[in-house]
Design an enzyme around this catalytic site. Structure first.
Site, PDB file in Angstrom:
ATOM      1  N   GLY A   1       0.749  -1.201   0.027  1.00 52.04           N
ATOM      2  CA  GLY A   1      -0.108   0.111   0.014  1.00 52.04           C
ATOM      3  C   GLY A   1       0.806   1.343  -0.051  1.00 52.04           C
ATOM      4  O   GLY A   1       0.350   2.251   0.486  1.00 52.04           O
TER       5      GLY A   1
ATOM      6  N   HIS B   1       2.087   0.181 -13.260  1.00 49.95           N
ATOM      7  CA  HIS B   1       2.752  -1.158 -13.215  1.00 49.95           C
ATOM      8  C   HIS B   1       4.165  -0.644 -13.382  1.00 49.95           C
ATOM      9  O   HIS B   1       4.261   0.093 -14.135  1.00 49.95           O
ATOM     10  CB  HIS B   1       2.420  -1.972 -14.665  1.00 49.95           C
ATOM     11  CG  HIS B   1       3.066  -3.062 -14.820  1.00 49.95           C
ATOM     12  ND1 HIS B   1       2.812  -4.282 -13.926  1.00 49.95           N
ATOM     13  CD2 HIS B   1       4.348  -3.621 -15.700  1.00 49.95           C
ATOM     14  CE1 HIS B   1       3.572  -5.170 -14.322  1.00 49.95           C
ATOM     15  NE2 HIS B   1       4.472  -4.938 -15.398  1.00 49.95           N
TER      16      HIS B   1
HETATM   17  C1  GRF Z   1       3.813  -1.665  -7.215  1.00 48.65           C
HETATM   18  O1  GRF Z   1       5.109  -1.955  -7.812  1.00 48.65           O
HETATM   19  C2  GRF Z   1       2.869  -1.347  -8.419  1.00 48.65           C
HETATM   20  O2  GRF Z   1       3.365  -0.796  -9.509  1.00 48.65           O
HETATM   21  C3  GRF Z   1       2.740  -2.825  -8.644  1.00 48.65           C
HETATM   22  O3  GRF Z   1       2.397  -3.493  -7.449  1.00 48.65           O
HETATM   23  C4  GRF Z   1       3.237  -2.770  -6.515  1.00 48.65           C
HETATM   24  C5  GRF Z   1       2.475  -2.311  -5.263  1.00 48.65           C
HETATM   25  O4  GRF Z   1       3.365  -1.733  -4.400  1.00 48.65           O
HETATM   26  N1  GRF Z   1       1.253  -3.142  -9.503  1.00 48.65           N
HETATM   27  P1  GRF Z   1       2.453  -0.802  -3.187  1.00 48.65           P
HETATM   28  O5  GRF Z   1       1.331  -2.013  -2.627  1.00 48.65           O
HETATM   29  O6  GRF Z   1       1.465   0.404  -3.472  1.00 48.65           O
HETATM   30  O7  GRF Z   1       3.511  -0.702  -2.216  1.00 48.65           O
END
Ligand code: GRF
Length: 191
Positions: A13, A110
């Protein structure tokens, strides 16, 4: 009118946190009104509680089908009058139930320059490949994995050997790009 955002996440998150903090500080003229999480024990649930944001945390196994829990999600999005859904580490594909109601208003982040390195562990995949220019993409969400039309991208060169350092760089870039992209969509009246 202040735009209303829902963030979907499955894990850490940190992107949720960046978006919520930017809304609270006025850097984004919007409000995070709902967090949706498919893993009730995920850290993002705790973070959302700290921000006092309403959360729908559910266990997909307690529903008969994806369509069933997505109907519940759509009802909650409608009730919260959500203008924009931001996927941020939400590890599930969306079905027609969500897309029929919200397509065009759902975006995802992503950690690669799409269409390269789709799917999970994209940073690791790119690192193993020996990539020299990494990056982050924000795109509209359709039924495919990491496949919808691209909204924004940012590249970052890295030739080092330290994947932890690389991941930290990319996550910092993600947070900035997500904030800037939401602001751009608002400024251009695209939501
Ligand atoms: C991020 O790297 C996002 O791009 C990918 O999942 C990860 C989530 O990270 N889809 P977080 O939970 O927001 O720290």
């Amino acid at each position: 009118m202040t735009k209303r955002i829902a963030v979907f996440a499955s894990g850490e998150g940190s992107n949720f946190e960046a978006i919520a903090a930017a809304c609270q500080s006025g850097r984004i003229r919007a409000q995070v009104v709902l967090v949706v999480c498919d893993r009730p024990t995920a850290h993002v649930v705790e973070r959302a509680a700290r921000h006092g944001i309403e959360t729908f945390a559910f266990d997909p196994k307690s529903y008969a089908s994806k369509a069933d829990y997505e109907r519940e999600i759509v009802a909650r999005l409608d009730a919260a009058q959500v203008d924009l859904v931001c996927l941020a580490g939400y590890m599930r594909l969306l079905s027609r139930v969500m897309l029929d109601s919200y397509e065009g208003r759902i975006i995802n982040i992503h950690p690669s320059l799409l269409p390269a390195f789709k799917g999970a562990n994209a940073i690791e995949q790119a690192f193993e490949y020996g990539v020299k220019i990494y990056g982050v993409t924000i795109h509209y969400v359709d039924a495919s994995m990491d496949g919808g039309r691209i909204i924004s991208q940012q590249a970052v060169p890295y030739e080092g050997n330290d994947i932890a350092e690389l991941e930290a760089m990319i996550h910092a870039l993600e947070h900035e790009l997500y904030i800037n992209t939401i602001n751009k969509l608002i400024a251009e009246s695209r939501i």
